[in-house]
Design an enzyme around this catalytic site. Structure first.
Site, mmCIF file in Angstrom:
data_model
loop_
_atom_site.group_PDB
_atom_site.id
_atom_site.type_symbol
_atom_site.label_atom_id
_atom_site.label_comp_id
_atom_site.label_asym_id
_atom_site.label_seq_id
_atom_site.Cartn_x
_atom_site.Cartn_y
_atom_site.Cartn_z
ATOM 1 N N SER A 152 0.465 -0.809 0.167
ATOM 2 C CA SER A 152 -0.361 -0.012 -0.068
ATOM 3 C C SER A 152 1.397 0.831 0.493
ATOM 4 O O SER A 152 2.551 0.942 -1.214
ATOM 5 C CB SER A 152 -0.789 -0.177 1.372
ATOM 6 N N ASP A 158 -8.651 -5.707 -5.691
ATOM 7 C CA ASP A 158 -8.415 -4.297 -4.684
ATOM 8 C C ASP A 158 -9.695 -3.487 -4.764
ATOM 9 O O ASP A 158 -8.992 -2.215 -6.493
ATOM 10 C CB ASP A 158 -6.820 -4.081 -4.802
ATOM 11 N N HIS A 197 -7.241 -5.717 -0.861
ATOM 12 C CA HIS A 197 -5.979 -5.209 -0.314
ATOM 13 C C HIS A 197 -5.160 -5.573 0.669
ATOM 14 O O HIS A 197 -5.373 -5.723 1.217
ATOM 15 C CB HIS A 197 -6.635 -3.533 -0.434
#
Length: 650
Positions: free
Chosen positions: A198, A305, A336
């Site tokens: 991320s 995601d 995610h």
């Protein structure tokens, strides 16, 4: 510059040969291999418990907190103590989350002893790789934890701050211990591999885009490649108040008054009122600088995601390909989620081999293996020679009027018009369910049942010829796979996985820092439909993201926009659907609502990226849409609005 001396050496050898002399050069003594090198891999031979653990403050060239002193970035290090290890390369995870929020599925934080020395590193990287002859560096972004400066969310301070650590590891920047004593990284080869999920992976992309010397490889997991595209899609806003200024405050480790001026500048620069792309966002767009990347890149991303969407890896991947960057990719069915939590053993082994190749110079064959690894169904993985699929092309698919309620998708040109009246209350779950019924605010187009398997691989586009009764409107599109199947529940609480009560261990453990983590299993449901990909556009931004222009009511315009990248194989018998709506208050924050849009079907197209077997037909023609039973499936249970949870974290 070596060419003339080589030429001279060849000439000398020739003269000696003509003189009848044969002189063998002395054999160079092979450098002794350190104990951790066993054939073509590294082995865990060093003691993790006695490893050197230290913290270094690296001086940057910036001062964005305005205190008159250069900002400093803290790097917490752990490395083998044994002299036999020699100089070692560094695996680095730079993050804003080490103190505020935690890392990984179990939200681990860094921990420190009373004297400030680091005792625990989140995740398994230190436990696994330090015994194998690596150092691990956990870097705190500017403005977080013990680092000074203020976070600017993808901006120059963030990127240059982390880059300074690589410079320090290569002798180009200054570092010091907490007491001010100079710290020199004489123990490292200077080779660095960055990894992170991320936001952590996003900074890896940004640092690689500087071309910094010493960064040999990056492993961005579910990472952002352009911060504009994290908060916007073709001018459509994902959030207003939850933008970079809010995110900087969310992870802030400094007194609020110190960094409030920076957050004010972030709010001003982000142009939330317009959705425009400007110099603020250009600074945070790493894609144009892919040509500067010297590092190899191993991308991992969830194909479902909804936080860091798939457009991020796709546009970065394509730019890296154009630049000739060595690369590899894993695409899972999850949301995610880190591959450590959905394919753990294989991921750890692949990372081990990747870092051994790029940081330890061990020719283990990993770069001769297939470039892409893709999850086709829950826990069903295939290797592919390339991504998108080799030979994939954009198939122009026509939109037909069908029976007047449900339109058709096919290859034959169509005629007619249809209208969509904005329904801001329409949620995604209702928009995709029961496609043969009338639902206010949507139009659905269905293919005939597929006659053979169809692979969709890449980025789909929607091009609509529209006439609008207002100066602006949002247009939303979803590509849907209709057909009953067992699917990953990527909209569940943990985005496709569930925690088990058992653990697996990867690396050495000590009481303060173990290498054991909860095992997981796939969270699956039987569902009658799957939204493969989504996309949005603010129609005023149809021709330019920097200079929007309003529409004249009653005039025809062409609005073309990309959907998020995807890869899936639709089995024979499935039905492909395109669902069009206008303003989407679940995923976006529309700047204009209430419009009626007329669509000229004869001049509207779906550009479908497909890979076909020789002689195969992509879509069978149909004049009437098939009957599809798809009640609102559990996999699409109502989820929070995007604005309530837009945090690039994991």
């Amino acid at each position: 510059m070596a060419f003339p001396s080589l030429r001279r050496a060849a000439l000398v050898a020739a003269v000696i040969g003509l003189a009848g002399l044969v002189i063998a050069p002395p054999a160079a003594a092979a450098a002794p291999r350190p104990p951790h090198i066993k054939g073509t891999e590294t082995a865990p031979v060093y003691d993790y418990a006695s490893a050197v653990r230290e913290s270094v403050w690296v001086t940057t060239k910036l001062d964005n907190d305005g205190d008159g002193a250069p900002d400093k970035v803290v790097v917490d290090l752990v490395r083998p103590r044994e002299a036999a290890a020699g100089k070692v390369p560094v695996i680095m995870d730079a993050s804003p989350y080490y103190q505020c929020c935690g890392r990984g599925n179990e939200s681990e934080l860094k921990e420190y002893a009373a004297d400030g020395s680091v005792t625990k590193f989140p995740l398994f990287y230190d436990n696994y790789f330090v015994p194998r002859g690596y150092a691990f560096a956990a870097v705190d972004f500017n403005g977080t934890s013990r680092s000074t400066g203020c976070g600017d969310v993808g901006g120059r301070e963030e990127i240059e701050g982390v880059k300074a650590v690589i410079d320090w590891l290569n002798g180009r920047a200054k570092g010091a211990y907490a007491d001010g004593t100079p710290a020199r990284a004489s123990w490292t080869t200077g080779k660095v591999g960055m990894i992170g999920k991320s936001w952590d992976g996003s900074v890896a992309n940004g640092v690689a885009a500087t071309g910094v010397e010493g960064l040999e490889t990056i492993v961005p997991i579910a990472a952002i490649s352009s911060w504009y595209d994290y908060y916007r899609d073709n001018g459509a806003l994902y959030t207003i108040d939850g933008g970079p200024a809010w995110l900087s405050g969310y992870v802030n480790g400094r007194p609020d008054e110190v960094c409030q001026p920076v957050r004010d500048a972030l709010y001003e620069g982000s142009a939330n009122a317009t959705g425009d792309y400007n110099s603020f966002w250009a600074e945070r767009n790493f894609v144009p600088d892919a040509r500067k990347v010297r590092a190899s890149v191993f991308i991992a991303h969830g194909i479902n995601d909804n936080n860091v969407e798939t457009k991020h890896f796709a546009q970065w991947w394509d730019a890296l390909a154009r630049a000739g960057v060595p690369r590899k990719i894993w695409l899972g069915q999850e949301g995610h989620v880190d591959p450590f939590d959905f394919r753990r053993a294989e991921w750890v082994d692949t990372l081990h081999r990747w870092f051994d190749y790029w940081l330890q110079d061990l020719d283990n064959g990993i770069m001769r293996e297939p470039m892409a690894t893709i999850e086709r169904a829950p826990d069903v993985w295939v290797d592919e020679p390339a991504w998108p699929a080799r030979g994939a092309f954009t198939l122009p698919v026509s939109l037909g009027a069908g029976d007047g309620t449900t339109g058709t998708l096919g290859l034959r040109p169509s005629r007619g018009e249809m209208s969509i009246v904005d329904n801001p209350a329409l949620r995604e779950r209702a928009a995709v369910a029961n496609p043969n019924t009338v639902v206010a605010g949507r139009s659905v187009f269905l293919s005939a049942p597929l006659e053979r398997n169809l692979r969709i691989s890449g980025t789909a586009t929607v091009s609509l010829r529209v006439k609008v009764d207002k100066p602006n409107t949002e247009i939303s599109a979803r590509l849907v796979d209709y057909g009953t199947a067992t699917r990953i529940n990527y909209q569940g609480a943990k985005e496709g996985i569930r925690n088990l009560t058992t653990e697996s261990c990867h690396g050495a453990s000590i009481p303060a820092d173990d290498a054991c983590y909860l095992e997981t299993a796939k969270d699956v449901v039987t569902a009658d439909a799957a939204i493969m990909t989504r996309g949005w556009v603010d129609a005023a931004h149809r021709d330019s993201l920097t200079r929007p222009t309003q529409l004249r009511p009653g005039r025809w315009y062409t609005v073309t926009f990309d959907l998020n990248a995807h890869d899936a194989v639709l089995p024979a018998g499935r039905v492909l659907g395109l669902v069009l709506t206008l303003s989407d208050t679940q995923y976006t924050v529309p700047t204009s609502t209430g419009a009626t849009v007329q669509v000229d079907l004869s001049r509207s197209r779906l550009g479908l990226p497909v890979s076909l077997a020789p002689g195969a037909t992509a879509l069978p023609d149909a004049t009437v849409a098939p009957k599809v039973s798809a009640p609102a499936p559990r996999v699409y249970a109502e989820e929070p609005d995007r604005e309530s949870g837009l945090i690039p974290q994991g």
